[in-house]
Design an enzyme around this catalytic site. Structure first.
Site, PDB file in Angstrom:
ATOM      1  N   SER A 176      29.993  31.108  34.217  1.00  0.00           N
ATOM      2  CA  SER A 176      30.953  32.057  34.784  1.00  0.00           C
ATOM      3  C   SER A 176      31.573  32.904  33.686  1.00  0.00           C
ATOM      4  CB  SER A 176      32.071  31.311  35.508  1.00  0.00           C
ATOM      5  OG  SER A 176      32.945  30.688  34.572  1.00  0.00           O
ATOM      6  N   ASP A 177      31.968  34.108  34.024  1.00  0.00           N
ATOM      7  CA  ASP A 177      32.899  34.797  33.140  1.00  0.00           C
ATOM      8  C   ASP A 177      34.174  33.969  33.146  1.00  0.00           C
ATOM      9  OD1 ASP A 177      34.116  36.601  31.464  1.00  0.00           O
ATOM     10  OD2 ASP A 177      33.536  38.359  32.631  1.00  0.00           O
ATOM     11  N   TRP A 178      34.960  34.106  32.110  1.00  0.00           N
ATOM     12  CA  TRP A 178      36.111  33.223  31.925  1.00  0.00           C
ATOM     13  C   TRP A 178      37.137  33.444  33.042  1.00  0.00           C
ATOM     14  CZ3 TRP A 178      32.387  32.240  29.103  1.00  0.00           C
ATOM     15  CH2 TRP A 178      32.408  31.357  28.016  1.00  0.00           C
TER      16      TRP A 178
END
Length: 762
Positions: free
Chosen positions: A229-231
């Site tokens: 995931s993106d953060w």
């Protein structure tokens, strides 16, 4: 390795599996010491490392020194895949020295609008060019045993409401424009990881969108790495696992781990799905750890490489002959960015550079005996300072030439927010106009991440250099180009429009009520400007040189070919000037006729070639199946159609030098897609449909003339004043039959079903 991984999985507890799929902290995965599973260390990129001294600490201070290479907007303008591989190799060396297993990059999102605040991190408005850049970046990094994270997957083209906005895009545009660069990068580069984006895609968060993460990325493209995931992008951890997201970052997220455990125990989540994510994570963890992460990197060599990339990415947009600088006794250097280099963007990619080349100092080193004087010209804030303009004008009046370093401030352009417009600041525009009024040899050097409006001042200046966000050595690179040490060879990887209102996404930007509609479909960038015949400031692929090039003797390997064989284009390029230079040869493809709308032309190949004065080289560019194909949403696949294509060979999208026409023979045996809603025209365009329906239509046309009064020539007359067959052409068969029901042996709907059964039996 697969046997070892499977053995570990069988020994893992459910809690350990769930924990492995969630980060341990900001930058690492969760280790499982009892089973010998180490942590995986990640770091922000993509154009340099933002490696924190303590990856286990939640507080984020200053990152460790690393080389800040030019951002993607500049590197893409090099059109040099070998140079991008070298960039990747250098980044990998720094990862090894700074103990990083995976660098978070490259970014392969499309430049849908010049307003996107993060455009400096993305390569292009064109998926073919972006895909080639991304693939070679990945190949370079991973050739040294360091992983990459291709991002942001997918349809992440704005910062406005990026955590929640739903990008509403049709399947064909998704495939041809917004996924194509990722597809090329995945298939050619084979990245260790792919990072999902924050936004929703057609109403579903990208972190849990099964269609893109599993059906397309993993199943169709064969991606073998892990999806991260993106953060902070995950909203529902269980739904994300089901969708195909393997690793959630950052951690710790104890409540997420518990939800996964509970979902497996309750039967909501199949443990086989969790095991598959665990397998993918373990594979990458062990693969990354095959390369020991220790040592040092050569900061001097990397600074020199950053300089080389920047020189090749600088685009000469205008030159009346003043460049390269020669013989000037007094040069006025104007602009705050001359003394304080603007070389990178704000946000997660912000690098702590090993050093910074100051443009003013670097120009002094190369300007020979010329006197250089300096004026700030504009402030660092939003204030309008007429006194600074007056000082600059006074200085320029006494000089032989004026070089204006104009940087778009970070408060206007950065990750986290989009630009409100394409303009330079009011102060900067006024400064350029005032200086140009008194100094005919005014040269503007731009540092920005995306196109800016130039129409208010460009006609007044002698030369313009687009330096983009040029990296830590960019100040020296600009001096190299200004003084002629390097002949500029950069070409725009995006169109520079005249004004914002001309841009294709203008009326659908940035969205409202939680959604942004991609109403322009396939037509972004030059695809739109070509089709609408909208004038632009500078076209895609454009860039001047200090020399000139001639194209001749264009050839093709075969004028008739099968789609699976592809075709090879060659052209002779001659340096007709007096200075060694590099030219980017671009090949665009134009389809003469297609059953679905297509752009006027699309980039499908390019090559960069270096030539000495008078030298000629033959440039050869292969074109494969995909160069001629388009995605058909009803067939759910890429298809070709037999027919003629123009191969347009040029120096930019608007400067076509040679044209070849070829005939493609499609080898596809496509299934019949006619259904009850297919129109008469669609039936007649399908060979099988025409065979079944054609004879009946001949009879029906004769009957319609009698009933509705249209002539054999198509002229309308009688009681309704229209050509009834033209109207019928765009109606479903069953609807047409309803109009002539009295002359049919059975109900029209039943006849339509019979026709459909007959055509699908062929």
């Amino acid at each position: 390795m697969s046997d070892k991984i499977q053995e570990i999985i069988t020994k893992m507890t459910l809690e350990e599996k769930a924990a492995l799929c969630t980060g341990a902290n900001m930058w690492t995965t969760t280790p499982i010491e009892r089973l010998g599973v180490p942590e995986l260390i990640m770091s922000d990129g993509p154009h340099g490392l933002r490696r924190m001294p303590d990856v286990h600490a939640m507080s984020q201070g200053e990152s460790m020194p690393a080389t800040c290479f030019p951002t993607a907007s500049c590197t893409a303008a090099t059109w040099d895949v070998e140079l991008i591989r070298q960039l990747g190799e250098a980044l990998a060396e720094e990862c090894i020295a700074l103990d990083v297993d995976v660098i978070l990059g490259p970014g392969a999102n499309m430049k849908r609008s010049p307003l996107c605040g993060r455009n400096f991190e993305y390569f292009s408005e064109d998926p073919f060019l972006a895909g080639e850049m991304a693939a070679n970046y990945i190949i370079g990094v991973q050739s040294k045993g360091v992983g990459t994270s291709l991002k942001h997957f997918a349809v992440n083209n704005q910062e406005f409401q990026r955590f929640s906005i739903s990008a509403e895009v049709d399947e064909r545009s998704l495939r041809e424009i917004y996924l194509a660069a990722f597809e090329k990068a995945v298939k050619q580069g084979k990245p260790y990881t792919v990072m999902c984006s924050y936004n929703k895609i057609n109403g579903t968060f990208a972190s849990q969108y099964h269609h893109t993460l599993t059906e397309i990325l993993k199943d169709e493209w064969g991606f073998e790495g892990l999806v991260v995931s993106d953060w902070g992008a995950v909203r529902d951890r269980v739904a994300a696992l089901k969708g195909g997201l393997d690793l959630e970052m950052p951690g710790p997220q104890d409540h997420r781990v518990k939800k996964v455990v509970e979902a497996v125990r309750s039967g909501e989540l199949d443990e086989a799905v969790l095991n598959e994510s665990v397998r993918r994570i373990l594979r990458i963890v062990f693969k990354a750890k095959e390369t020991p992460k220790k040592g040092t990197f050569n900061a001097d060599a990397h600074h020199d490489l950053a300089r080389k990339i920047s020189t090749e990415g600088i685009v000469l947009l205008k030159n009346n002959g003043v460049l390269p600088l020669k013989g000037q006794q007094h040069i006025a250097v104007i602009g705050h960015a001359a003394e304080s280099a603007h070389f990178q963007g704000g946000g997660s990619s912000h690098i702590n550079p090993t050093r910074v080349a100051v443009p003013f100092k670097e120009l002094k080193l190369q300007a020979g005996n010329a006197e250089l004087t300096y004026a700030a010209g504009y402030p660092t804030d939003t204030a309008f300072r007429q006194d600074l303009i007056d000082q600059a004008v006074a200085l320029a009046t006494t000089a032989d030439a004026a070089v204006l370093y104009i940087a778009l401030p970070s408060y206007i352009e950065s990750e986290g927010y989009d630009r409100a417009n394409m303009d330079l600041t009011e102060q900067q525009v006024a400064l350029i106009k005032a200086v140009a009024k008194v100094q005919p040899n005014t040269i503007v050097v731009l540092n920005n991440g995306s196109p800016v409006t130039m129409s208010p001042w460009i006609d007044d200046v002698a030369a313009v250099l687009e330096g983009y966000m040029m990296g830590q050595a960019g100040g020296a690179a600009i001096a190299d180009v200004l003084c002629g040490k390097v002949n500029p060879s950069g070409k725009l990887a995006e169109t520079f429009p005249v004004k914002l209102e001309d841009t294709p996404a203008y009326i659908n930007w940035p969205g409202e009520a939680g959604a942004v509609r991609y109403g322009e479909g396939l037509f972004i960038g030059y695809r739109y400007y070509d089709t609408k015949k909208v004038p632009v400031q500078f076209p895609f692929g454009y860039g001047l040189s200090y020399t000139t090039f001639a194209y001749s003797n264009a050839k093709v390997s075969s004028h008739t070919f099968k789609d699976v064989d592809g075709v090879t284009v060659s052209v002779d390029v001659t340096n007709t000037g007096k200075m060694t230079g590099k030219e980017v040869v671009q090949v665009y493809v134009h389809d003469h006729a297609a059953n679905l709308v297509r752009p006027v032309k699309e980039l499908k190949g390019f090559a960069k070639v270096e030539l000495k004065p008078g030298e000629t080289k033959t440039v050869t560019i292969p074109l494969d199946f995909r160069a001629f194909a388009f995605y058909h949403p009803e067939y759910k696949q890429w298809i070709t159609e037999t027919g003629d294509f123009d191969l347009l060979i040029g120096a930019s999208s608007a400067d076509i030098r040679q044209t070849l026409t070829v005939t493609l023979e499609s080898t596809l045996n496509l299934p019949c897609i006619l259904d009850m809603e297919s129109t008469i025209r669609e039936w007649m365009a399908d060979p099988r449909g025409k065979t079944v329906l054609g004879p009946f239509l001949v009879t029906m046309e004769e009957e319609s003339r009698k009933a509705f009064g249209s002539s054999e020539t198509g002229e309308s007359h009688g009681s309704i004043g229209m050509n009834i067959m033209d109207m019928f052409g765009d109606m479903p068969v069953a609807s047409v039959l309803a109009f002539v029901q009295s002359n049919l042996p059975k109900p029209g709907e039943e006849m339509a079903k019979d026709f459909l059964a007959a055509v699908h039996s062929l």
